[in-house]
Design an enzyme around this catalytic site. Structure first.
Site, PDB file in Angstrom:
ATOM      1  N   HIS A 300      30.265  21.883 -35.860  1.00 32.69           N
ATOM      2  CA  HIS A 300      30.797  23.043 -36.574  1.00 32.69           C
ATOM      3  C   HIS A 300      32.286  23.162 -36.283  1.00 32.69           C
ATOM      4  O   HIS A 300      32.669  23.424 -35.142  1.00 32.69           O
ATOM      5  CB  HIS A 300      30.060  24.311 -36.115  1.00 32.69           C
ATOM      6  CG  HIS A 300      30.431  25.539 -36.863  1.00 32.69           C
ATOM      7  ND1 HIS A 300      29.635  26.086 -37.842  1.00 32.69           N
ATOM      8  CD2 HIS A 300      31.530  26.326 -36.799  1.00 32.69           C
ATOM      9  CE1 HIS A 300      30.211  27.162 -38.328  1.00 32.69           C
ATOM     10  NE2 HIS A 300      31.366  27.336 -37.708  1.00 32.69           N
ATOM     11  N   HIS A 343      29.796  32.904 -29.471  1.00 30.83           N
ATOM     12  CA  HIS A 343      31.015  32.613 -28.729  1.00 30.83           C
ATOM     13  C   HIS A 343      31.671  33.877 -28.193  1.00 30.83           C
ATOM     14  O   HIS A 343      31.406  34.980 -28.660  1.00 30.83           O
ATOM     15  CB  HIS A 343      31.999  31.797 -29.570  1.00 30.83           C
ATOM     16  CG  HIS A 343      32.432  32.465 -30.847  1.00 30.83           C
ATOM     17  ND1 HIS A 343      31.581  32.719 -31.894  1.00 30.83           N
ATOM     18  CD2 HIS A 343      33.649  32.911 -31.257  1.00 30.83           C
ATOM     19  CE1 HIS A 343      32.232  33.284 -32.894  1.00 30.83           C
ATOM     20  NE2 HIS A 343      33.490  33.436 -32.535  1.00 30.83           N
ATOM     21  N   GLU A 349      39.046  39.179 -33.436  1.00 29.80           N
ATOM     22  CA  GLU A 349      38.675  38.816 -34.803  1.00 29.80           C
ATOM     23  C   GLU A 349      38.330  40.067 -35.611  1.00 29.80           C
ATOM     24  O   GLU A 349      37.316  40.721 -35.360  1.00 29.80           O
ATOM     25  CB  GLU A 349      37.479  37.864 -34.796  1.00 29.80           C
ATOM     26  CG  GLU A 349      37.706  36.581 -34.009  1.00 29.80           C
ATOM     27  CD  GLU A 349      36.469  35.705 -33.976  1.00 29.80           C
ATOM     28  OE1 GLU A 349      35.483  36.018 -34.687  1.00 29.80           O
ATOM     29  OE2 GLU A 349      36.476  34.702 -33.234  1.00 29.80           O
ATOM     30  N   TYR A 358      28.460  37.574 -47.083  1.00 32.59           N
ATOM     31  CA  TYR A 358      28.970  36.620 -46.098  1.00 32.59           C
ATOM     32  C   TYR A 358      27.810  35.801 -45.559  1.00 32.59           C
ATOM     33  O   TYR A 358      26.786  36.343 -45.130  1.00 32.59           O
ATOM     34  CB  TYR A 358      29.677  37.390 -44.981  1.00 32.59           C
ATOM     35  CG  TYR A 358      30.172  36.541 -43.838  1.00 32.59           C
ATOM     36  CD1 TYR A 358      30.971  35.430 -44.054  1.00 32.59           C
ATOM     37  CD2 TYR A 358      29.853  36.864 -42.522  1.00 32.59           C
ATOM     38  CE1 TYR A 358      31.438  34.655 -43.021  1.00 32.59           C
ATOM     39  CE2 TYR A 358      30.319  36.114 -41.463  1.00 32.59           C
ATOM     40  CZ  TYR A 358      31.112  35.002 -41.711  1.00 32.59           C
ATOM     41  OH  TYR A 358      31.564  34.238 -40.667  1.00 32.59           O
ATOM     42  N   HIS A 373      35.451  42.096 -33.619  1.00 30.86           N
ATOM     43  CA  HIS A 373      34.952  41.523 -32.375  1.00 30.86           C
ATOM     44  C   HIS A 373      36.187  41.261 -31.523  1.00 30.86           C
ATOM     45  O   HIS A 373      36.933  40.308 -31.760  1.00 30.86           O
ATOM     46  CB  HIS A 373      34.166  40.235 -32.644  1.00 30.86           C
ATOM     47  CG  HIS A 373      32.994  40.451 -33.557  1.00 30.86           C
ATOM     48  ND1 HIS A 373      32.661  39.579 -34.569  1.00 30.86           N
ATOM     49  CD2 HIS A 373      32.091  41.466 -33.626  1.00 30.86           C
ATOM     50  CE1 HIS A 373      31.592  40.036 -35.220  1.00 30.86           C
ATOM     51  NE2 HIS A 373      31.238  41.185 -34.652  1.00 30.86           N
ATOM     52  N   HIS A 379      29.819  37.517 -29.640  1.00 38.50           N
ATOM     53  CA  HIS A 379      29.309  37.751 -30.989  1.00 38.50           C
ATOM     54  C   HIS A 379      28.812  36.439 -31.571  1.00 38.50           C
ATOM     55  O   HIS A 379      28.955  35.372 -30.974  1.00 38.50           O
ATOM     56  CB  HIS A 379      30.380  38.391 -31.882  1.00 38.50           C
ATOM     57  CG  HIS A 379      31.673  37.628 -31.951  1.00 38.50           C
ATOM     58  ND1 HIS A 379      32.577  37.605 -30.925  1.00 38.50           N
ATOM     59  CD2 HIS A 379      32.203  36.862 -32.932  1.00 38.50           C
ATOM     60  CE1 HIS A 379      33.629  36.867 -31.253  1.00 38.50           C
ATOM     61  NE2 HIS A 379      33.419  36.394 -32.461  1.00 38.50           N
TER      62      HIS A 379
END
Length: 450
Positions: A300, A343, A349, A358, A373, A379
Site C-alpha cells: 500500500h 497507523h 490529517e 470515501y 486525526h 486511526h
C-alpha cells in the site's frame, strides 16, 4: 456569465492585457505607464529570495491601491483566529479522533443571508500569522454574493475547495469560475470577491473548505523517481486573463490582518487592473485532471503519492500542508491490504469529503463533513471496512467511482476551536465506536506446531 478565458501553466510568468499596448515595452515601472495607468507591484516573497522561489507581479491599473480612506475595525468579526496556543479561550485542544457531520453555520438562516467573508469559521490550526509560521483550516457556508465588497488576506495564502455550488471569483487579475471538483488558490494580499449562483439558499448554501498557510506558498511536489510525468501536470493550472472595471461606485474593502478583520471605503473598483505581468497570480485546477499513481505489484503506497500541491516547511520533505486527494482509481496490488492501514502518524490529517463515499470508511463520512486525526492519534479503517478488505478476493477493481475526498496533511499539531468542538453541533460524539468492534483474531500455533 460569459465564457472565461485562462492562462495555462503553473508557476510560469504570465502576461495579460485587456487593452492592447497596456504593458510597457521596456521595464516594469516606466516614467509614464501606457494609457495613463499606474504601475504597482505586489510581491509574494522577499525581494532577495532565490530566483526560482521569487514571486511578484506588476499591475497596471487605473488608480493605485493606496487611494482609499483610513482602516477601521470591521463591524463583524468572523470566527477566524490568528493564534492557536492551547491557553487561548477560543481553543479546545484534544488528541481524540474527530469527525463532523456536514459543516454549516446558522448565519445562512438570517433574513439577509451571509456572504463568503462573513461566513468564514475556523475549525483548527497551528502557529500564528504574525510570525508567518503555521496554518489554519476554515469552512465557508454562504448564501449571499459579496456585491461591492472585496476581501484580501494579509495573513497567508488561501487554498479554497468548493464542496457545494460554484464560486464566481473576481480577482484583481480577472475572473475564475470554481465549481466543485476544482480548487483555487488566492495568495496573500490579493483582493477578490465571491459571487454565488442564484440557487444558493439557506437550505442548500455554497459550502466548502479552506486551508490558509501562513508561511510560504503552495507549489507542485517534486516527482523524484516517478519521472517527468504524473500527478498534477503544470499545464492544467489556469490563471485568469486581465478584465478591468472602470467605475466610481463605493466599495468596501475588508482585510484580515493578524486574525482580526478591518475595512476601508474607496470610491473606485478594486478590479481596475488593465494589464499584469508576473508569476504571483491566483489560479484554479480541475481535480479530475489529476494523473493518479499507485502500486501495480504489492503493498500500500503512502498517501503522499496523491499530493496535488505542497507548501513546504524548512525541513526537506516535510510540509506546512500537503493537499492530497483520493480520486476514482484502480486497485490491482496482490497480497495487500488495500485500504489505508492502521497507523500513528507524525503528521496531522484533516480530511474533507467533496462528493460520494470515501472507500476507506463504511459510513459516517459524508459530503460536506470532515475528520481530524491529530499527530500520533491512532486511526485506520473501521471494523466493517477492515473485515471486508481482509477477506475480499484481490481482483482488479476501481474504487471511489463518483467520489472525491481530500486531505490537508500537516507537520503541525492542530489545535481545534471551541466552535468546532462545542458550538457547531456537528461533532460526532460516537466516532470512536467505529473501531470498537475490532475483534481479537490472534491464533498462536499449538506446541505441536512450533
Amino acid at each position: 456569465m460569459p465564457e472565461l478565458r485562462y492562462n495555462n501553466g503553473f508557476g510560469n510568468h504570465f502576461e495579460s492585457e485587456a487593452i492592447p499596448g497596456s504593458l510597457p515595452k521596456l521595464g516594469n515601472a516606466p516614467q509614464k505607464a501606457p494609457h495613463g495607468l499606474y504601475a504597482e507591484q505586489i510581491s509574494g516573497t522577499a525581494f532577495t529570495a532565490p530566483r526560482h522561489k521569487n514571486q511578484r507581479s506588476w499591475l497596471y491599473r487605473i488608480k493605485p491601491s493606496v487611494n482609499h480612506q483610513p482602516f477601521k475595525p470591521y463591524k463583524q468579526q468572523p470566527r477566524v483566529l490568528a493564534s492557536f496556543h492551547a491557553f487561548s479561550p477560543d481553543i479546545e485542544v484534544t488528541p481524540q479522533q474527530l469527525r463532523w457531520d456536514p459543516l454549516s453555520t446558522d448565519a445562512v438562516k438570517a433574513p439577509e443571508g451571509v456572504d463568503f467573508v462573513d461566513s468564514l469559521t475556523t475549525l483548527c490550526g497551528a502557529g500564528e500569522s504574525q510570525t508567518k509560521d503555521g496554518l489554519a483550516i476554515h469552512i465557508y457556508c454562504a448564501n449571499k454574493s459579496m456585491g461591492r465588497k472585496s476581501f484580501y488576506n494579509s495573513d497567508g495564502d488561501l487554498l479554497i475547495v468548493p464542496q457545494q455550488h460554484t464560486l464566481h471569483v473576481t480577482t484583481e487579475f480577472g475572473k475564475l469560475d470554481v465549481p466543485p471538483l476544482h480548487i483555487c488558490v488566492v495568495q496573500r494580499g490579493l483582493k477578490f470577491s465571491v459571487q454565488l449562483p442564484d440557487d444558493a439558499t439557506a437550505d442548500r448554501p455554497a459550502r466548502g473548505y479552506i486551508c490558509e498557510v501562513y508561511k510560504g506558498h503552495f507549489e507542485l511536489p517534486d516527482l523524484g523517481p516517478i519521472g517527468a510525468n504524473g500527478l498534477a501536470n503544470p499545464k492544467d493550472f489556469e490563471a485568469p486573463v486581465a478584465a478591468y472595471e472602470d467605475t466610481h461606485d463605493e466599495w468596501q474593502i475588508v482585510n484580515k490582518f493578524m486574525g482580526r478583520f478591518y475595512e476601508f471605503q474607496q470610491d473606485h473598483s478594486p478590479y481596475d487592473v488593465v494589464a499584469f505581468s508576473g508569476n504571483y497570480v491566483p489560479y484554479r485546477y480541475d481535480l479530475m485532471k489529476y494523473n493518479t499513481i499507485g502500486s501495480i505489484s504489492y503493498d500500500h503506497p503512502d498517501p503522499s503519492i496523491f499530493t496535488v500541491l505542497t507548501c513546504p516547511s524548512d525541513s526537506a520533505g516535510t510540509a506546512v500542508c500537503d493537499f492530497v486527494i483520493f480520486p476514482p482509481r484502480w486497485l490491482v496490488a496482490e497480497d495487500t491490504f488495500r485500504p489505508p492501514y492502521f497507523h500513528r502518524n507524525c503528521m496531522s490529517e484533516f480530511m474533507g469529503n467533496i462528493q460520494g463515499v470515501y472507500d476507506a470508511k463504511a459510513e459516517g463520512f459524508m459530503p460536506g463533513g470532515a475528520s481530524l486525526h491529530n499527530m500520533n492519534s491512532a486511526h485506520g479503517p473501521d471494523t466493517e471496512t477492515y473485515e471486508k478488505a481482509s477477506n475480499a478476493p484481490l481482483q482488479p477493481h476501481k474504487v471511489g467511482q463518483g467520489s472525491m475526498s481530500f486531505m490537508f496533511e500537516s507537520a503541525y499539531q492542530l489545535a481545534t476551536t471551541r466552535w468546532a468542538i462545542s458550538e457547531s453541533g456537528k461533532l460526532q460524539q460516537d466516532y470512536w465506536r467505529a473501531w470498537s468492534g475490532l475483534q481479537k483474531h490472534f491464533q498462536p500455533p499449538s506446541s505441536s506446531q512450533q
